[in-house]
Motif scaffolding. Structure first.
Motif, PDB file in Angstrom:
ATOM      1  N   VAL A   1       1.332   5.968  12.448  1.00 31.87           N
ATOM      2  CA  VAL A   1       0.165   6.782  12.271  1.00 31.87           C
ATOM      3  C   VAL A   1      -0.156   6.686  10.201  1.00 31.87           C
ATOM      4  O   VAL A   1      -0.785   6.084  10.259  1.00 31.87           O
ATOM      5  CB  VAL A   1       0.087   8.195  12.565  1.00 31.87           C
ATOM      6  N   SER A   2       1.128   6.911   9.547  1.00 37.40           N
ATOM      7  CA  SER A   2       0.365   6.979   7.851  1.00 37.40           C
ATOM      8  C   SER A   2       0.554   4.902   7.892  1.00 37.40           C
ATOM      9  O   SER A   2      -0.371   4.664   7.172  1.00 37.40           O
ATOM     10  CB  SER A   2       0.811   7.212   7.403  1.00 37.40           C
ATOM     11  N   LYS A   3       1.436   4.516   8.545  1.00 36.07           N
ATOM     12  CA  LYS A   3       1.143   3.051   8.633  1.00 36.07           C
ATOM     13  C   LYS A   3      -0.254   2.316   8.363  1.00 36.07           C
ATOM     14  O   LYS A   3      -0.769   1.522   8.061  1.00 36.07           O
ATOM     15  CB  LYS A   3       2.149   2.425   8.710  1.00 36.07           C
ATOM     16  N   ALA A   4      -0.768   2.954  10.124  1.00 33.00           N
ATOM     17  CA  ALA A   4      -1.751   2.570  11.076  1.00 33.00           C
ATOM     18  C   ALA A   4      -3.012   2.571   9.752  1.00 33.00           C
ATOM     19  O   ALA A   4      -4.076   2.343   9.151  1.00 33.00           O
ATOM     20  CB  ALA A   4      -2.689   2.901  11.926  1.00 33.00           C
ATOM     21  N   LEU A   5      -3.137   4.032   9.140  1.00 29.92           N
ATOM     22  CA  LEU A   5      -4.286   4.241   8.261  1.00 29.92           C
ATOM     23  C   LEU A   5      -3.958   3.791   7.403  1.00 29.92           C
ATOM     24  O   LEU A   5      -5.393   3.049   6.352  1.00 29.92           O
ATOM     25  CB  LEU A   5      -3.931   5.893   7.742  1.00 29.92           C
ATOM     26  N   ASN A   6      -2.724   3.748   6.370  1.00 30.25           N
ATOM     27  CA  ASN A   6      -2.879   2.668   5.247  1.00 30.25           C
ATOM     28  C   ASN A   6      -3.521   1.209   5.659  1.00 30.25           C
ATOM     29  O   ASN A   6      -4.267   0.989   4.274  1.00 30.25           O
ATOM     30  CB  ASN A   6      -1.401   2.725   4.498  1.00 30.25           C
TER      31      ASN A   6
ATOM     32  N   SER B   1       4.770   9.094   5.202  1.00 22.72           N
ATOM     33  CA  SER B   1       6.170   8.817   6.418  1.00 22.72           C
ATOM     34  C   SER B   1       6.119   7.711   5.563  1.00 22.72           C
ATOM     35  O   SER B   1       7.854   7.835   5.902  1.00 22.72           O
ATOM     36  CB  SER B   1       6.070   9.532   7.595  1.00 22.72           C
ATOM     37  N   ALA B   2       5.608   6.407   6.423  1.00 25.67           N
ATOM     38  CA  ALA B   2       6.263   5.506   6.440  1.00 25.67           C
ATOM     39  C   ALA B   2       6.975   4.955   5.056  1.00 25.67           C
ATOM     40  O   ALA B   2       8.237   4.568   4.947  1.00 25.67           O
ATOM     41  CB  ALA B   2       5.488   4.624   6.437  1.00 25.67           C
ATOM     42  N   GLU B   3       6.525   4.807   4.020  1.00 27.74           N
ATOM     43  CA  GLU B   3       7.418   4.907   2.654  1.00 27.74           C
ATOM     44  C   GLU B   3       8.151   5.943   2.294  1.00 27.74           C
ATOM     45  O   GLU B   3       9.910   5.073   1.778  1.00 27.74           O
ATOM     46  CB  GLU B   3       5.143   5.466   1.074  1.00 27.74           C
ATOM     47  N   PHE B   4       8.180   6.872   2.928  1.00 34.46           N
ATOM     48  CA  PHE B   4       9.171   8.266   2.864  1.00 34.46           C
ATOM     49  C   PHE B   4      11.008   7.381   3.630  1.00 34.46           C
ATOM     50  O   PHE B   4      11.509   7.969   2.890  1.00 34.46           O
ATOM     51  CB  PHE B   4       9.067   9.256   3.510  1.00 34.46           C
TER      52      PHE B   4
ATOM     53  N   ILE C   1      -2.231  13.205  -4.268  1.00 34.65           N
ATOM     54  CA  ILE C   1      -2.765  14.208  -3.036  1.00 34.65           C
ATOM     55  C   ILE C   1      -2.241  14.122  -1.839  1.00 34.65           C
ATOM     56  O   ILE C   1      -2.021  14.318  -0.611  1.00 34.65           O
ATOM     57  CB  ILE C   1      -4.084  14.077  -2.942  1.00 34.65           C
ATOM     58  N   LEU C   2      -1.770  12.491  -2.141  1.00 35.30           N
ATOM     59  CA  LEU C   2      -1.085  12.036  -0.193  1.00 35.30           C
ATOM     60  C   LEU C   2       0.104  12.098  -0.696  1.00 35.30           C
ATOM     61  O   LEU C   2       0.785  12.633   0.464  1.00 35.30           O
ATOM     62  CB  LEU C   2      -0.581   9.928  -1.544  1.00 35.30           C
ATOM     63  N   ILE C   3       1.352  12.718  -1.784  1.00 33.00           N
ATOM     64  CA  ILE C   3       2.613  12.535  -1.598  1.00 33.00           C
ATOM     65  C   ILE C   3       2.438  14.023  -1.545  1.00 33.00           C
ATOM     66  O   ILE C   3       3.471  14.787  -0.910  1.00 33.00           O
ATOM     67  CB  ILE C   3       2.875  12.710  -3.613  1.00 33.00           C
ATOM     68  N   ALA C   4       1.539  14.986  -1.920  1.00 36.87           N
ATOM     69  CA  ALA C   4       1.261  16.415  -1.560  1.00 36.87           C
ATOM     70  C   ALA C   4       1.270  16.691  -0.093  1.00 36.87           C
ATOM     71  O   ALA C   4       2.037  17.136   0.713  1.00 36.87           O
ATOM     72  CB  ALA C   4       0.134  17.328  -1.762  1.00 36.87           C
ATOM     73  N   LEU C   5       0.553  15.632   0.699  1.00 40.46           N
ATOM     74  CA  LEU C   5       0.318  15.407   2.721  1.00 40.46           C
ATOM     75  C   LEU C   5       1.761  15.307   2.558  1.00 40.46           C
ATOM     76  O   LEU C   5       1.807  15.594   3.831  1.00 40.46           O
ATOM     77  CB  LEU C   5      -0.879  14.270   2.297  1.00 40.46           C
ATOM     78  N   THR C   6       2.254  14.212   1.902  1.00 40.46           N
ATOM     79  CA  THR C   6       3.293  14.426   2.991  1.00 40.46           C
ATOM     80  C   THR C   6       4.473  14.727   3.359  1.00 40.46           C
ATOM     81  O   THR C   6       5.053  15.521   3.944  1.00 40.46           O
ATOM     82  CB  THR C   6       4.277  12.632   1.700  1.00 40.46           C
ATOM     83  N   TRP C   7       4.668  15.728   1.530  1.00 39.83           N
ATOM     84  CA  TRP C   7       5.783  17.088   2.046  1.00 39.83           C
ATOM     85  C   TRP C   7       5.507  17.732   3.015  1.00 39.83           C
ATOM     86  O   TRP C   7       5.302  18.462   3.863  1.00 39.83           O
ATOM     87  CB  TRP C   7       5.381  17.245   0.130  1.00 39.83           C
TER      88      TRP C   7
ATOM     89  N   THR D   1      -5.650   0.740   7.528  1.00 38.83           N
ATOM     90  CA  THR D   1      -7.392   0.447   7.809  1.00 38.83           C
ATOM     91  C   THR D   1      -7.943   1.433   6.567  1.00 38.83           C
ATOM     92  O   THR D   1      -8.873   0.794   5.679  1.00 38.83           O
ATOM     93  CB  THR D   1      -7.697   1.052   8.964  1.00 38.83           C
ATOM     94  N   VAL D   2      -8.142   2.315   6.483  1.00 38.94           N
ATOM     95  CA  VAL D   2      -8.924   3.389   6.287  1.00 38.94           C
ATOM     96  C   VAL D   2      -8.078   3.402   4.429  1.00 38.94           C
ATOM     97  O   VAL D   2      -9.169   3.621   3.238  1.00 38.94           O
ATOM     98  CB  VAL D   2      -8.088   4.535   6.339  1.00 38.94           C
ATOM     99  N   GLY D   3      -7.256   2.928   4.279  1.00 36.82           N
ATOM    100  CA  GLY D   3      -6.493   3.403   2.688  1.00 36.82           C
ATOM    101  C   GLY D   3      -7.374   1.544   1.599  1.00 36.82           C
ATOM    102  O   GLY D   3      -6.876   1.636   1.169  1.00 36.82           O
ATOM    103  N   GLN D   4      -7.667   0.489   2.714  1.00 36.22           N
ATOM    104  CA  GLN D   4      -7.875  -0.710   2.862  1.00 36.22           C
ATOM    105  C   GLN D   4      -9.588  -0.391   1.683  1.00 36.22           C
ATOM    106  O   GLN D   4     -10.013  -1.117   1.128  1.00 36.22           O
ATOM    107  CB  GLN D   4      -8.322  -1.672   3.275  1.00 36.22           C
ATOM    108  N   LYS D   5      -9.787   0.994   2.032  1.00 37.60           N
ATOM    109  CA  LYS D   5     -11.020   0.817   2.226  1.00 37.60           C
ATOM    110  C   LYS D   5     -11.469   1.966   0.554  1.00 37.60           C
ATOM    111  O   LYS D   5     -12.695   2.508  -0.136  1.00 37.60           O
ATOM    112  CB  LYS D   5     -12.281   1.148   3.038  1.00 37.60           C
ATOM    113  N   ILE D   6     -10.554   3.218   1.175  1.00 36.45           N
ATOM    114  CA  ILE D   6     -10.594   4.485   0.264  1.00 36.45           C
ATOM    115  C   ILE D   6      -9.953   4.565  -0.500  1.00 36.45           C
ATOM    116  O   ILE D   6      -8.324   4.295   0.364  1.00 36.45           O
ATOM    117  CB  ILE D   6     -11.053   5.958   1.695  1.00 36.45           C
TER     118      ILE D   6
END
Length: 492
Positions: A426-431, A337-340, A444-450, A433-438
């Motif tokens: 939320v999407s920026k926070a996840l990116n 969502s942040a990138e969108f 899949i991310l595009i589908a979740l954003t849609w 934190t979790v996004g740095q490890k996984i």
């Protein structure tokens, strides 16, 4: 032989069905099936001819812009601006276009954007910065063009602007690196990263000395006054679009958006509100996607049209660093969502940032967070609440448009944009934190954003659906005009 005879018989039967008048008789006599509803049919708004209706915007909005050039005091400008601002606010609520929903939408959007900008320039910014709303002709011209052209300036001014942007980005990166501790693989070589960043800044300063004497001089004077522990004000000199293009290069993109903006309205004009309400989940999502894409394509088409007209009239080449939407990716491919919203049209982003983000951040940093003992909570508030202020401003402006267009019950647009603001945070926070490890595959991310955008789209679409707003630009569709012409002459 029998197989050949059977195939021929089947082909003839199919052709007979296609030429059967019952199929054509089942088609609607004209499109759209249910035209867009105008507010004047349900309210006491005063209808005006289209030309006079749009003149109201130039009367109030133009006067407010011209007032910026006049040598009055801040107090005098505020008194003069007050009735003009009130007129800009009330005009779309009192008057309506006679028979042009598209023109009415443009007028309401223009009034809303200029209204928010004028409130910021005359009342909010002087309180926040202490500067009076005074402009010279160059600043005024930049202000007028700002929604469409990021930097309508000379080449040297463009370079200075891009230097400031790059400098700000490098500073943020350095501050983040210095504030982050060695908590994992990403920060294991934090000291090396700092050294590399400082080396990059120093190397950039040398490039500035060679490529831009005035900018380098400014950088040296700034760096000499830099305090301990803060990065020097030196920055990388980016290339200023070394290969500007003739406007004809962008014509295929314009044609692409123009064709889509004709096909999509033609398709949805066969539908009524009742049919859309009866859709199951998948058809409803497809319809939301079509209408959402129509909004994106319409904004893109308008931007490219203005850009091509400007290049044709002036005879200048197009530098993609100057224009708001040329260099941005299609937001449909955003992975969060942040990138969108970073990739969104950017036409009026600066208005919402100036009136939403900056005032909220100013109030928090000056009056609230210094008194909060929990520094983590204070820092989180300074990051989250200003972003929500931006989406609140966007929601209020869209709410204003819906009320002026149809006088419907407010709340849907504000709820939609606040949800999108929360999703962005939320999407920026996840990116971070979790996004740095996984590592998650982009698809899949595009589908979740849609999925998130479409699940919240019902709030955005509700007032549009009820008033057949998706047929707002149907009169501009060539396919719809051809269809109605052929039907009126009994061709089918």
């Amino acid at each position: 032989m029998e197989a050949l005879t059977a195939s021929t018989t089947h082909l003839l039967s199919t052709l007979h069905k296609l030429t059967d008048n019952s199929f054509f008789n089942s088609l609607p006599p004209s499109l759209p099936v249910t035209p867009c509803v105008l507010a004047q049919k349900n309210t006491s708004q005063i209808p005006l001819p289209d030309s006079l209706y749009f003149t109201i915007f130039f009367l109030f909005g133009g006067s407010l812009y011209i007032l910026l050039l006049l040598p009055f005091t801040l107090h005098q400008k505020r008194w003069i601006a007050a009735p003009l601002t009130l007129g800009l606010l009330l005009a779309p609520l009192i008057f309506t276009a006679t028979n042009s929903p598209a023109l009415q939408l443009i007028h309401v959007a223009a009034c809303g954007c200029v209204l928010m900008r004028m409130i910021d320039l005359y009342y909010v910014r002087p309180w926040r910065t202490g500067k009076e709303p005074t402009m010279n002709l160059e600043d005024w011209w930049t202000e007028v063009w700002q929604p469409f052209r990021k930097v309508p300036m000379s080449k040297n001014q463009i370079q200075r602007y891009e230097l400031e942007q790059q400098q700000s980005r490098l500073r943020r990166e350095l501050e983040q690196q210095r504030s982050s501790g060695p908590v994992g693989p990403a920060n294991r070589n934090n000291g090396d990263t700092k050294a590399e960043s400082n080396e990059l800044l120093n190397h950039a300063s040398k490039n500035n000395d060679q490529e831009s004497a005035p900018t380098a001089s400014s950088s040296r004077s700034s760096s000499s006054s830099s305090t301990k522990g803060k990065p020097a004000k030196q920055s990388y000199m980016p290339l200023t679009d070394p290969n500007p293009q003739h406007w004809s290069v962008y014509l295929p993109r314009w044609l692409f958006y123009a064709v889509l903006m004709d096909i999509i309205p033609f398709g949805v004009s066969f539908l009524t509100f009742e049919q859309i309400e009866s859709f199951s989940l998948i058809p409803r999502l497809l319809f939301n996607t079509a209408v959402g894409s129509m909004v994106i394509f319409d904004i893109s088409l308008a931007n490219y049209t203005i850009m091509i007209i400007w290049a044709t009239v002036t005879g200048d080449l197009i530098r993609d660093t100057e224009w708001t939407m040329v260099r941005h990716y299609f937001p449909g491919f955003a992975t969060s969502s942040a990138e969108f919203w970073r990739q969104w049209h950017h036409l009026f982003k600066y208005i919402w940032v100036d009136l939403g983000f900056k005032p909220v951040h100013h109030i928090l940093s000056k009056y609230v967070t210094p008194k909060v003992s929990n520094r983590k909570l204070a820092k989180a508030a300074e990051m989250v609440l200003p972003v929500m202020g931006v989406f609140l401003m966007s929601g209020l402006m869209h709410e204003y448009m819906m009320v002026a267009m149809w006088h419907g019950r407010p709340g849907y647009m504000t709820a939609f944009f606040l949800l999108q603001g929360a999703g962005t945070i939320v999407s920026k926070a996840l990116n971070n934190t979790v996004g740095q490890k996984i590592t998650v595959p982009p698809m899949i991310l595009i589908a979740l954003t849609w999925a998130f955008n479409l699940s919240t789209a019902s709030l955005f679409m509700e007032p549009v659906f009820k008033n057949q707003g998706y047929n707002m630009i149907a009169n501009q569709s060539i396919l719809i005009r051809v269809y109605n012409l052929l039907r009126s002459y009994g061709v089918f």
